[in-house]
Scaffold this motif. Sequence first.
Motif, PDB file in Angstrom:
ATOM      1  N   SER A  62     -39.760 -46.023 -33.162  1.00  0.00           N
ATOM      2  CA  SER A  62     -40.808 -45.954 -32.138  1.00  0.00           C
ATOM      3  C   SER A  62     -41.142 -47.361 -31.683  1.00  0.00           C
ATOM      4  N   ALA A  63     -41.407 -47.476 -30.396  1.00  0.00           N
ATOM      5  CA  ALA A  63     -41.744 -48.787 -29.845  1.00  0.00           C
ATOM      6  C   ALA A  63     -42.576 -48.586 -28.589  1.00  0.00           C
ATOM      7  N   ASP A  64     -43.313 -49.606 -28.216  1.00  0.00           N
ATOM      8  CA  ASP A  64     -44.097 -49.572 -26.983  1.00  0.00           C
ATOM      9  C   ASP A  64     -43.264 -50.134 -25.847  1.00  0.00           C
ATOM     10  N   VAL A  65     -43.218 -49.390 -24.738  1.00  0.00           N
ATOM     11  CA  VAL A  65     -42.529 -49.842 -23.528  1.00  0.00           C
ATOM     12  C   VAL A  65     -43.565 -49.854 -22.418  1.00  0.00           C
ATOM     13  N   GLY A  66     -44.066 -51.041 -22.101  1.00  0.00           N
ATOM     14  CA  GLY A  66     -45.164 -51.100 -21.152  1.00  0.00           C
ATOM     15  C   GLY A  66     -46.357 -50.339 -21.709  1.00  0.00           C
ATOM     16  N   PRO A  67     -46.964 -49.456 -20.922  1.00  0.00           N
ATOM     17  CA  PRO A  67     -48.093 -48.661 -21.408  1.00  0.00           C
ATOM     18  C   PRO A  67     -47.672 -47.420 -22.176  1.00  0.00           C
ATOM     19  N   PHE A  68     -46.364 -47.177 -22.307  1.00  0.00           N
ATOM     20  CA  PHE A  68     -45.876 -45.974 -22.966  1.00  0.00           C
ATOM     21  C   PHE A  68     -45.662 -46.194 -24.458  1.00  0.00           C
ATOM     22  N   HIS A  69     -45.827 -45.116 -25.216  1.00  0.00           N
ATOM     23  CA  HIS A  69     -45.269 -45.026 -26.552  1.00  0.00           C
ATOM     24  C   HIS A  69     -43.915 -44.338 -26.399  1.00  0.00           C
ATOM     25  N   ALA A  70     -42.858 -44.986 -26.833  1.00  0.00           N
ATOM     26  CA  ALA A  70     -41.507 -44.454 -26.640  1.00  0.00           C
ATOM     27  C   ALA A  70     -40.816 -44.271 -27.980  1.00  0.00           C
ATOM     28  N   GLN A  71     -39.874 -43.334 -27.999  1.00  0.00           N
ATOM     29  CA  GLN A  71     -39.065 -43.094 -29.192  1.00  0.00           C
ATOM     30  C   GLN A  71     -37.591 -43.248 -28.817  1.00  0.00           C
ATOM     31  N   SER A 109     -45.873 -40.721 -24.774  1.00  0.00           N
ATOM     32  CA  SER A 109     -47.275 -40.655 -24.329  1.00  0.00           C
ATOM     33  C   SER A 109     -47.684 -42.005 -23.766  1.00  0.00           C
ATOM     34  N   LEU A 110     -48.859 -41.998 -23.161  1.00  0.00           N
ATOM     35  CA  LEU A 110     -49.444 -43.232 -22.642  1.00  0.00           C
ATOM     36  C   LEU A 110     -50.643 -43.620 -23.500  1.00  0.00           C
ATOM     37  N   ASP A 111     -50.756 -44.914 -23.730  1.00  0.00           N
ATOM     38  CA  ASP A 111     -51.942 -45.426 -24.402  1.00  0.00           C
ATOM     39  C   ASP A 111     -53.074 -45.473 -23.379  1.00  0.00           C
ATOM     40  N   GLN A 112     -54.101 -44.653 -23.589  1.00  0.00           N
ATOM     41  CA  GLN A 112     -55.136 -44.506 -22.575  1.00  0.00           C
ATOM     42  C   GLN A 112     -55.861 -45.809 -22.282  1.00  0.00           C
ATOM     43  N   GLN A 113     -56.232 -46.538 -23.325  1.00  0.00           N
ATOM     44  CA  GLN A 113     -56.964 -47.779 -23.104  1.00  0.00           C
ATOM     45  C   GLN A 113     -56.106 -48.815 -22.384  1.00  0.00           C
ATOM     46  N   ARG A 114     -54.854 -48.944 -22.791  1.00  0.00           N
ATOM     47  CA  ARG A 114     -53.965 -49.920 -22.143  1.00  0.00           C
ATOM     48  C   ARG A 114     -53.711 -49.528 -20.691  1.00  0.00           C
ATOM     49  N   THR A 115     -53.589 -48.205 -20.453  1.00  0.00           N
ATOM     50  CA  THR A 115     -53.325 -47.756 -19.089  1.00  0.00           C
ATOM     51  C   THR A 115     -54.501 -48.074 -18.178  1.00  0.00           C
ATOM     52  N   LYS A 116     -55.730 -47.825 -18.651  1.00  0.00           N
ATOM     53  CA  LYS A 116     -56.911 -48.141 -17.843  1.00  0.00           C
ATOM     54  C   LYS A 116     -56.994 -49.629 -17.558  1.00  0.00           C
ATOM     55  N   ALA A 117     -56.650 -50.421 -18.560  1.00  0.00           N
ATOM     56  CA  ALA A 117     -56.691 -51.872 -18.365  1.00  0.00           C
ATOM     57  C   ALA A 117     -55.662 -52.314 -17.326  1.00  0.00           C
ATOM     58  N   LEU A 118     -54.504 -51.667 -17.353  1.00  0.00           N
ATOM     59  CA  LEU A 118     -53.456 -52.027 -16.386  1.00  0.00           C
ATOM     60  C   LEU A 118     -53.860 -51.646 -14.970  1.00  0.00           C
ATOM     61  N   VAL A 119     -54.471 -50.465 -14.826  1.00  0.00           N
ATOM     62  CA  VAL A 119     -54.827 -49.978 -13.492  1.00  0.00           C
ATOM     63  C   VAL A 119     -55.939 -50.813 -12.877  1.00  0.00           C
ATOM     64  N   THR A 120     -56.892 -51.233 -13.690  1.00  0.00           N
ATOM     65  CA  THR A 120     -58.038 -51.973 -13.169  1.00  0.00           C
ATOM     66  C   THR A 120     -57.748 -53.462 -13.004  1.00  0.00           C
ATOM     67  N   ASN A 121     -56.659 -53.930 -13.602  1.00  0.00           N
ATOM     68  CA  ASN A 121     -56.338 -55.351 -13.535  1.00  0.00           C
ATOM     69  C   ASN A 121     -54.908 -55.523 -13.009  1.00  0.00           C
ATOM     70  N   LEU A 136     -37.674 -52.786 -23.923  1.00  0.00           N
ATOM     71  CA  LEU A 136     -36.509 -51.930 -24.131  1.00  0.00           C
ATOM     72  C   LEU A 136     -35.467 -52.619 -25.000  1.00  0.00           C
ATOM     73  N   ARG A 137     -35.233 -53.881 -24.749  1.00  0.00           N
ATOM     74  CA  ARG A 137     -34.237 -54.620 -25.536  1.00  0.00           C
ATOM     75  C   ARG A 137     -34.669 -54.688 -27.005  1.00  0.00           C
ATOM     76  N   THR A 138     -35.961 -54.925 -27.238  1.00  0.00           N
ATOM     77  CA  THR A 138     -36.455 -54.987 -28.609  1.00  0.00           C
ATOM     78  C   THR A 138     -36.304 -53.644 -29.312  1.00  0.00           C
ATOM     79  N   GLY A 139     -36.673 -52.564 -28.607  1.00  0.00           N
ATOM     80  CA  GLY A 139     -36.544 -51.233 -29.196  1.00  0.00           C
ATOM     81  C   GLY A 139     -35.097 -50.896 -29.523  1.00  0.00           C
ATOM     82  N   MET A 140     -34.170 -51.227 -28.617  1.00  0.00           N
ATOM     83  CA  MET A 140     -32.757 -50.935 -28.852  1.00  0.00           C
ATOM     84  C   MET A 140     -32.217 -51.750 -30.023  1.00  0.00           C
ATOM     85  N   THR A 141     -32.632 -53.015 -30.131  1.00  0.00           N
ATOM     86  CA  THR A 141     -32.166 -53.845 -31.252  1.00  0.00           C
ATOM     87  C   THR A 141     -32.625 -53.274 -32.576  1.00  0.00           C
ATOM     88  N   ARG A 142     -33.887 -52.881 -32.648  1.00  0.00           N
ATOM     89  CA  ARG A 142     -34.396 -52.270 -33.884  1.00  0.00           C
ATOM     90  C   ARG A 142     -33.647 -50.991 -34.208  1.00  0.00           C
TER      91      ARG A 142
END
Length: 529
Positions: A62-71, A109-121, A136-142
Amino acid sequence: MFSRGWLATARRRLDPGLRVVSQRVAPATRHRHVRRAGRLLGVLVVAAVGMILGVLVAGRVSADVGPFHAQFAITPSVNGGTDVAIPPLGSLHLDSHSGPAHLSVQLTSLDQQRTKALVTNPVALDQASGGVVEDLRTGMTRLVFQVAGVSVLGAMLLAALLYRSMRRVATAGGLSLALLAGTALVSLSTFRPSAIEEPRYEGLLVNAPAVVGDARRIAGRYEQYRAELQRLVGNVGKLYDTMSTLPVYEPDNSTIRVLHISDMHLNPAAWSVVRTVAQQFNINVIIDTGDITDWGSEPEDSYVASIAALKVPYVYIRGNHDSPRTQAAVARQPNARVLDGGTVTIDGLTIAGIGDPEFTPDKSSPNNAPGANNGAQLKINSGQLLANSILEMQRAPDVALVHDPAAAPPLAGRVPLTLSGHTHKREVRRLANPDGTAPDAARTLLMVQGSTGGAGLRGLEGKDPTPLALSVLYFDTKKHELQAYDDISVGGTGQTEVTLQRHIVKEDKGAGTAPSASPSPVPSPSPSR
């Protein structure tokens, strides 16, 4: 000194014994080699099974890709490839590589707090989008290191449980490393970067344009892909935050979008699919290559009234199931343009077309009677008539329309693109030039559409319903050349699944070849539909 006779006698006595010993030693040696090979093969099988079990149990990270939680996950597979799942929008399937490893990326899924921060800023949004590729590169390497580790560990653990021999456990570990190296070699040697240009989409039809992306913006190089990925992350994040159901993709207003449909065959459900695609893909013009009805009768006139509700220019040519009455009914619709040897220009795109020369709503019609062989010649004559008309124009049209692909050969070299239907089966190929030039050097592209109506009631005759087929064609506004097209298939009657396949049109290297004015060959008769 021993006499020669004595030595000969001794040799005769010893030879049988030596032969016996030799006969006993040779099989024992062979059996020993066979047993070693069998043990090595057994360890190899155990190592392979252990690797598969290890990957299935722990081959994901599992890794974070932008505001997403990705697997990220790798699973054993025969065909390889990559899946990118974007719930609830759908998924993209890429023919990225071959081999025994399949890559899956799921934005869970999306991290709600991070998403709100991204939209407002806006600054934070740009920063997050810029780091998507690195995420993505970090997730693929792991993922690669974890899969390698659990593969070797799984092989050694299974060998330890079965053999309880450190030597065989070590051998299993070595064999697993060799298998990993072979898998990596196959995947890298068959890697196809161009697969990102032609994804196959599965999911809800309304989400297809957003997930696949605009044709003119599709990634052809790494930097373009990076930009598209950033845009996707930003748009999806904004829409999730505002409780919308699909990401808004800002279309390129300079692209001319054409929806190609054919062979509706009175299927009332087809109109809703056509309307949805026209709205979601911002279609500029709809092209119908015939067989909108089954019998061309008066009661069927009400079916074509749905054309007006589309509120998009609708260009139509008559099919062999459409009567002159049907053609007149279509012409009465305020947004319809009927072609029967002429041309029409919409949003700068010039379209020429001719109706089918036959009216054969069933196989008992005279033109289909046994022994009648003039059907193919009628088709070819109608195509030649349209080709002759095009030759008299100051500027060749951008698209030519015929109902039956059997009428298309005379158009080779006359127009860049010819659209048809009739066969209820998709086909895309280059037409051979009239002088016999090979198809790969021909200029004219022929695109045969499937049945947008799922072949009507005929679609229910087989084991599985015939899917509804329609395509979105993308033209540039300067040269009016076809850049790409999306083939959309909607599951037949009673089914709801949707697939969308993106195709990029490659430059035709033979486009500069001067066409010949010699007549086209007469094709073999095509089946009546």
